[in-house]
Design an enzyme around this catalytic site. Structure first.
Site, PDB file in Angstrom:
ATOM      1  CG  ASN A  61       5.867  -1.625 -11.663  1.00  0.00           C
ATOM      2  OD1 ASN A  61       6.188  -1.550 -10.274  1.00  0.00           O
ATOM      3  ND2 ASN A  61       5.385  -0.412 -12.105  1.00  0.00           N
TER       4      ASN A  61
ATOM      5  NE  ARG B 246       8.240   0.536  -8.119  1.00  0.00           N
ATOM      6  CZ  ARG B 246       6.930   0.763  -7.291  1.00  0.00           C
ATOM      7  NH1 ARG B 246       6.107  -0.424  -7.217  1.00  0.00           N
ATOM      8  NH2 ARG B 246       6.982   1.505  -6.489  1.00  0.00           N
TER       9      ARG B 246
ATOM     10  CG  HIS C  22       5.675   6.258  -5.714  1.00  0.00           C
ATOM     11  ND1 HIS C  22       4.926   6.753  -4.684  1.00  0.00           N
ATOM     12  CD2 HIS C  22       5.381   5.192  -5.475  1.00  0.00           C
ATOM     13  CE1 HIS C  22       4.380   6.032  -3.899  1.00  0.00           C
ATOM     14  NE2 HIS C  22       4.385   4.882  -4.747  1.00  0.00           N
TER      15      HIS C  22
ATOM     16  NE  ARG D 184       3.177   1.234   1.914  1.00  0.00           N
ATOM     17  CZ  ARG D 184       3.701   1.412   0.936  1.00  0.00           C
ATOM     18  NH1 ARG D 184       4.973   2.259   0.822  1.00  0.00           N
ATOM     19  NH2 ARG D 184       3.191   1.141  -0.267  1.00  0.00           N
TER      20      ARG D 184
ATOM     21  CD  GLU E 117       5.231   2.895 -11.542  1.00  0.00           C
ATOM     22  OE1 GLU E 117       5.888   3.507 -10.520  1.00  0.00           O
ATOM     23  OE2 GLU E 117       4.689   1.930 -11.437  1.00  0.00           O
TER      24      GLU E 117
END
Length: 392
Positions: free
Chosen positions: A8, A93, A181, A241, A379
Site C-alpha cells: 500500500n 493498492r 481512498h 496538495r 486497507e
C-alpha cells in the site's frame, strides 16, 4: 502454507503486510511501514500482537529514499525475520482504476501498461503504486498479482455526484468525479456493518484524514458523494496538495504568472496544502507542536474546510446519523477532531472531551443525535481478502 503480501504505497509512506491464506479469513503474520519517504525515512516491522521487530529504524541510503528503495528495504526485512514465507499472491493498492475497474482484479504486465495511462490523474500515487507492482512481478514471478483500486468504491455514484458541468463529450471520455481512498472506505463500511449495523444502514460521513485527506458520504454502506473528484487534488487541503481551488486561479497562474502545465502541477501537488500555508511542514504532528502563527493558520484552514465539507455531505445525504474519523490524523489527533466538530451542535454533533482525548471508539456524548466514532482503518486486510477471493 500459502501467504499473501500486501503493498500500500501512499504519497509519503509504504505500508506492507504478510497474511496467512490457509483459513477463510486471511490472518496477519507481520506488518510494517516505511514512513516519511522523501525525507528522513524509517522502517517499522511488527508481529500480529504489535510487538516491534524493527522499531522505526532509519532506512540506510546515500541520498533521498524513494518508494522503490523503501520497498526493497521492506522485502529484505521480511526475508530476514520470516524466511519461511511462501508468497503466492501479491495484492496492491492502486489509486486509480479509471472507468474499467469497479472491483479488485488480477493484473499482468499489459494491465500495468493501461493503468500507467492514468498516471496524470494521480501523479503522486499511481507511479509509486505501479512501481511496486513491477517490482513485485520481478521479485515474485510466479505469484498472482491482484490490483485493488481506490476509485472502485465510488463507481456507482449518482450521476449528479459523478459529472462536471462541461460539454457532455468530456464525461463520455472519462472526465468525471472518481473519488479516492476507496479501500479505506470499504473497510470502514464493513466494520460498521459488523459492529454498528443500525448506523451502517443510515447516513454516515467518513473522514479519512492523513497526508492525503478526503471525506465520503455513505448511505447503507454505499458511496453517495466524495470530496475528491477527477484527481486526488480536489476537496480538503492535504499535506502538500491544495484541495478545492477556483479554476480561475489556474488560468491566472498560466496567463499572468507564466507557469507551465508542469509548473502548475508541481505547485498544486507538492508545494501547497499544509506545507504551502505553513511554510514549515506537511506533517500535522509538526504543525501541532509549532508556535508559528502560519502553522496555526494552516491547522485552522484544514479544520474549517473539513467542517464545511462535512456540512455539504450531510446535505447530499439528506441528513446525518454518524461521523467516522480514520487515517493517521483522524485516528490520532484529538485536537483536529475537536476543531472539526466544534460548533456543529446544530447538526447534532456533540463531542465528549474526555473520550476524544483518549481516541476512544465513540467520542460523541451519550445524548448527541449524531454518533461520532474513531475507527482505525485497515486497507491491508481489504487487499488480503481480495487476494484470497481472486486466487482461491
Amino acid at each position: 502454507m500459502a501467504h499473501a503480501l500486501t503493498l500500500n504505497a501512499g504519497s509519503s509512506s509504504l505500508k506492507f503486510g504478510l497474511f496467512d491464506l490457509s483459513a477463510v479469513e486471511p490472518s496477519l503474520i507481520a506488518s510494517g511501514k516505511a514512513d516519511r519517504i522523501g525525507g528522513a525515512a524509517t522502517l517499522t516491522l511488527k508481529n500480529p500482537d504489535g510487538v516491534r521487530l524493527i522499531d522505526a529504524a532509519p532506512i540506510p541510503t546515500d541520498g533521498v529514499v524513494d518508494h522503490q528503495g523503501a520497498l526493497a528495504t521492506a522485502l529484505n526485512a521480511l526475508n530476514d525475520h520470516l524466511p519461511q514465507a511462501d508468497i503466492v499472491t501479491v495484492g496492491h493498492r492502486i489509486v486509480h482504476g479509471g472507468l474499467h475497474y469497479s472491483g479488485p482484479a488480477l493484473i499482468d504486465a499489459k494491465s500495468v501498461e493501461k493503468l500507467a495511462e492514468l498516471e496524470p490523474f494521480a501523479p503522486l500515487h499511481q507511479p509509486h503504486n505501479l512501481a511496486a507492482v513491477r517490482a513485485a512481478m520481478q521479485e515474485f514471478p510466479q505469484a498472482a498479482q491482484v490490483g485493488c483500486f481506490d476509485t472502485a468504491f465510488h463507481r456507482d455514484h449518482p450521476f449528479v455526484n459523478d459529472v462536471f458541468a462541461l460539454p457532455r463529450a468530456y464525461y463520455d471520455k472519462g472526465v468525471r468525479r472518481y473519488g479516492f481512498h476507496g479501500l479505506s472506505y470499504d473497510y470502514i463500511a464493513g466494520e460498521l456493518a459488523r459492529t454498528a449495523p443500525q448506523l451502517h444502514a443510515g447516513r454516515v460521513v467518513v473522514a479519512h484524514l492523513g497526508n492525503g485527506a478526503s471525506m465520503c458520504g455513505m448511505k447503507a454502506g454505499q458511496s453517495m458523494a466524495s470530496s475528491m473528484g477527477f484527481s486526488t487534488l480536489d476537496g480538503l487541503p492535504m499535506g502538500t496538495r491544495c484541495g478545492q481551488i477556483d479554476p480561475g486561479v489556474l488560468l491566472y497562474l498560466m496567463q499572468q504568472e507564466g507557469l507551465s502545465a508542469d509548473g502548475i502541477s508541481t505547485l498544486l501537488y507538492t508545494q501547497s496544502g499544509l506545507l504551502g500555508l505553513s511554510g514549515l511542514s506537511n506533517d500535522m504532528r509538526t504543525l501541532q507542536s509549532s508556535d508559528s502563527e502560519q502553522a496555526q493558520q494552516a491547522i485552522d484552514y484544514f479544520t474549517f474546510r473539513a467542517r464545511r465539507e462535512l456540512g455539504g455531505l450531510a446535505a447530499a445525504l439528506e441528513g446525518l446519523d454518524g461521523v467516522v474519523f480514520c487515517g493517521g490524523i483522524g485516528e490520532n489527533s484529538s485536537l483536529i477532531r475537536d476543531r472539526i466538530c466544534a460548533g456543529l451542535g446544530w447538526i447534532g454533533i456533540e463531542i465528549d472531551a474526555a473520550a476524544n482525548a483518549t481516541n476512544a471508539p465513540v467520542i460523541s456524548t451519550e445524548t448527541a443525535q449524531v454518533k461520532v466514532m474513531v475507527i482505525p482503518t485497515n486497507e491491508e486486510i481489504v487487499i488480503a481478502r481480495a487476494c484470497a477471493k481472486l486466487t482461491g
